[in-house]
Design an enzyme around this catalytic site. Sequence first.
Site, PDB file in Angstrom:
ATOM      1  N   ASN A   1      31.978  31.987  33.358  1.00  0.00           N
ATOM      2  CA  ASN A   1      30.895  32.329  32.435  1.00  0.00           C
ATOM      3  C   ASN A   1      30.731  31.152  31.478  1.00  0.00           C
ATOM      4  O   ASN A   1      31.578  30.933  30.617  1.00  0.00           O
ATOM      5  CB  ASN A   1      31.265  33.619  31.689  1.00  0.00           C
ATOM      6  CG  ASN A   1      30.277  33.945  30.585  1.00  0.00           C
ATOM      7  OD1 ASN A   1      29.198  33.360  30.503  1.00  0.00           O
ATOM      8  ND2 ASN A   1      30.647  34.894  29.726  1.00  0.00           N
ATOM      9  N   TRP A   2      29.648  30.433  31.650  1.00  0.00           N
ATOM     10  CA  TRP A   2      29.444  29.232  30.824  1.00  0.00           C
ATOM     11  C   TRP A   2      29.041  29.571  29.400  1.00  0.00           C
ATOM     12  O   TRP A   2      29.052  28.707  28.528  1.00  0.00           O
ATOM     13  CB  TRP A   2      28.357  28.342  31.451  1.00  0.00           C
ATOM     14  CG  TRP A   2      28.786  27.686  32.720  1.00  0.00           C
ATOM     15  CD1 TRP A   2      30.046  27.649  33.259  1.00  0.00           C
ATOM     16  CD2 TRP A   2      27.943  26.946  33.627  1.00  0.00           C
ATOM     17  NE1 TRP A   2      30.039  26.937  34.431  1.00  0.00           N
ATOM     18  CE2 TRP A   2      28.765  26.500  34.683  1.00  0.00           C
ATOM     19  CE3 TRP A   2      26.584  26.630  33.650  1.00  0.00           C
ATOM     20  CZ2 TRP A   2      28.262  25.747  35.749  1.00  0.00           C
ATOM     21  CZ3 TRP A   2      26.089  25.884  34.696  1.00  0.00           C
ATOM     22  CH2 TRP A   2      26.920  25.442  35.746  1.00  0.00           C
TER      23      TRP A   2
ATOM     24  N   HIS B   1      28.658  42.045  28.240  1.00  0.00           N
ATOM     25  CA  HIS B   1      29.703  41.122  27.796  1.00  0.00           C
ATOM     26  C   HIS B   1      30.013  41.384  26.313  1.00  0.00           C
ATOM     27  O   HIS B   1      29.121  41.733  25.533  1.00  0.00           O
ATOM     28  CB  HIS B   1      29.259  39.670  27.986  1.00  0.00           C
ATOM     29  CG  HIS B   1      30.377  38.709  27.748  1.00  0.00           C
ATOM     30  ND1 HIS B   1      30.703  38.272  26.484  1.00  0.00           N
ATOM     31  CD2 HIS B   1      31.277  38.161  28.588  1.00  0.00           C
ATOM     32  CE1 HIS B   1      31.757  37.474  26.575  1.00  0.00           C
ATOM     33  NE2 HIS B   1      32.126  37.389  27.843  1.00  0.00           N
TER      34      HIS B   1
ATOM     35  N   GLU C   1      30.385  39.564  23.834  1.00  0.00           N
ATOM     36  CA  GLU C   1      29.546  38.851  22.845  1.00  0.00           C
ATOM     37  C   GLU C   1      28.180  39.517  22.703  1.00  0.00           C
ATOM     38  O   GLU C   1      27.591  39.521  21.628  1.00  0.00           O
ATOM     39  CB  GLU C   1      29.437  37.372  23.236  1.00  0.00           C
ATOM     40  CG  GLU C   1      30.734  36.647  22.937  1.00  0.00           C
ATOM     41  CD  GLU C   1      31.182  35.671  23.988  1.00  0.00           C
ATOM     42  OE1 GLU C   1      30.348  35.130  24.721  1.00  0.00           O
ATOM     43  OE2 GLU C   1      32.417  35.446  24.092  1.00  0.00           O
TER      44      GLU C   1
ATOM     45  N   GLU D   1      37.782  42.795  29.746  1.00  0.00           N
ATOM     46  CA  GLU D   1      37.936  41.652  28.843  1.00  0.00           C
ATOM     47  C   GLU D   1      38.275  42.161  27.446  1.00  0.00           C
ATOM     48  O   GLU D   1      37.377  42.532  26.674  1.00  0.00           O
ATOM     49  CB  GLU D   1      36.636  40.842  28.785  1.00  0.00           C
ATOM     50  CG  GLU D   1      36.241  40.210  30.108  1.00  0.00           C
ATOM     51  CD  GLU D   1      35.373  38.972  29.908  1.00  0.00           C
ATOM     52  OE1 GLU D   1      35.769  37.909  30.403  1.00  0.00           O
ATOM     53  OE2 GLU D   1      34.332  39.063  29.242  1.00  0.00           O
TER      54      GLU D   1
ATOM     55  N   GLY E   1      38.429  33.653  24.146  1.00  0.00           N
ATOM     56  CA  GLY E   1      38.243  32.407  23.398  1.00  0.00           C
ATOM     57  C   GLY E   1      39.289  32.181  22.324  1.00  0.00           C
ATOM     58  O   GLY E   1      39.140  31.309  21.483  1.00  0.00           O
TER      59      GLY E   1
ATOM     60  N   SER F   1      40.903  34.181  27.952  1.00  0.00           N
ATOM     61  CA  SER F   1      41.839  33.051  27.905  1.00  0.00           C
ATOM     62  C   SER F   1      42.573  32.813  29.226  1.00  0.00           C
ATOM     63  O   SER F   1      43.765  32.509  29.235  1.00  0.00           O
ATOM     64  CB  SER F   1      42.830  33.217  26.749  1.00  0.00           C
ATOM     65  OG  SER F   1      42.124  33.232  25.515  1.00  0.00           O
TER      66      SER F   1
ATOM     67  N   GLY G   1      35.951  31.903  30.825  1.00  0.00           N
ATOM     68  CA  GLY G   1      35.001  31.278  29.915  1.00  0.00           C
ATOM     69  C   GLY G   1      35.277  29.785  29.797  1.00  0.00           C
ATOM     70  O   GLY G   1      34.907  28.997  30.667  1.00  0.00           O
ATOM     71  N   GLY G   2      35.974  29.396  28.726  1.00  0.00           N
ATOM     72  CA  GLY G   2      36.200  27.982  28.407  1.00  0.00           C
ATOM     73  C   GLY G   2      36.680  27.130  29.576  1.00  0.00           C
ATOM     74  O   GLY G   2      36.194  26.011  29.781  1.00  0.00           O
TER      75      GLY G   2
HETATM   76  P1  13P Z   1      37.574  32.624  27.560  1.00  0.00           P
HETATM   77  O1  13P Z   1      38.102  32.380  28.969  1.00  0.00           O
HETATM   78  O2  13P Z   1      36.998  31.373  26.951  1.00  0.00           O
HETATM   79  O3  13P Z   1      38.557  33.344  26.712  1.00  0.00           O
HETATM   80  O4  13P Z   1      36.306  33.604  27.711  1.00  0.00           O
HETATM   81  C1  13P Z   1      36.432  34.762  28.451  1.00  0.00           C
HETATM   82  C2  13P Z   1      35.098  35.366  28.644  1.00  0.00           C
HETATM   83  O5  13P Z   1      34.489  35.874  27.715  1.00  0.00           O
HETATM   84  C3  13P Z   1      34.502  35.340  29.986  1.00  0.00           C
HETATM   85  O6  13P Z   1      33.388  36.145  30.066  1.00  0.00           O
END
Ligand code: 13P
Length: 256
Positions: free
Chosen positions: A13-14, A99, A101, A171, A177, A217, A238-239
């Site tokens: 997920n960018w 998600h 966020e 998640e 993050g 993470s 994510g990252g």
């Molecule tokens: P991180 O891997 O950066 O913690 O993000 C996870 C995420 O929200 C994937 O959708």
Amino acid sequence: MIHRVRKPYIAGNWKMNLDRARSLDLIKTVKGRLGDGNDREVAFFVPSIYLADVSAVAQGSPLGVGGQNLWFEANGAFTGEVAPRMLREVGADRVLIGHSERRHVFHEPDEWMGKKVRAALDCDLLPIYCVGETLEERKGNRTDRVLKRHLETGFEKIRVEDAHRLTIAYEPVWAIGTGETATLEQIGQAHRAIRKWCVQRVGEEAANLMRVLYGGSVKADNAKEIMGVDGVDGLLVGGASLQADTFLPIIEYDLR
Ligand code: 13P
């Protein structure tokens, strides 16, 4: 070696990162490293503005390309939103829904989730429906209750025959993050609770077709052990999905 009944699904997920040139570079590199896609499914969830270009590069490979959100109506006065058919039109074959966020930064309410999941399926987009508790909810022993509420709202319009097209991502909000990964025990517990709920909702046969991913993470050095947790069918990253050198070892978690 654990016995897998479902094909592992590794998704990046960018979020709102990268630019056009770096997106295309990353897709080219990962595409070049993927085999025939028979033993694992790999996909990127891309800012909608780059979807057309990214999916053009991914074409002809097993790499999946998806949107990060959608609105559930087909068209109308919804400034700033993207309809499911628009995602399809620019080459997306899947989409993230709910998600954390979207839920916590943009305050998307539970009531939208069932309609969003339904709209995705009706437009032939494969949803990854995200669920997970905040730190406050975990500390207050409300994790199971929150997962149940997320699942109930997301599955509101689901029929048994939809199950094989649905993926769930667990998640925990506090692990996203932050560099803080849930413990293997916490992951196992949540995945068991999610699968149990799914079995009750759609029956064992249909629930067996649904994959449940972990996200929060995930890095090259913890991917293998998380994939070893019973009930974890894949990873939502994510990252670490923003660069080939951090994402490829996650895709190839079992090959090292
Ligand atoms: P991180 O891997 O950066 O913690 O993000 C996870 C995420 O929200 C994937 O959708």
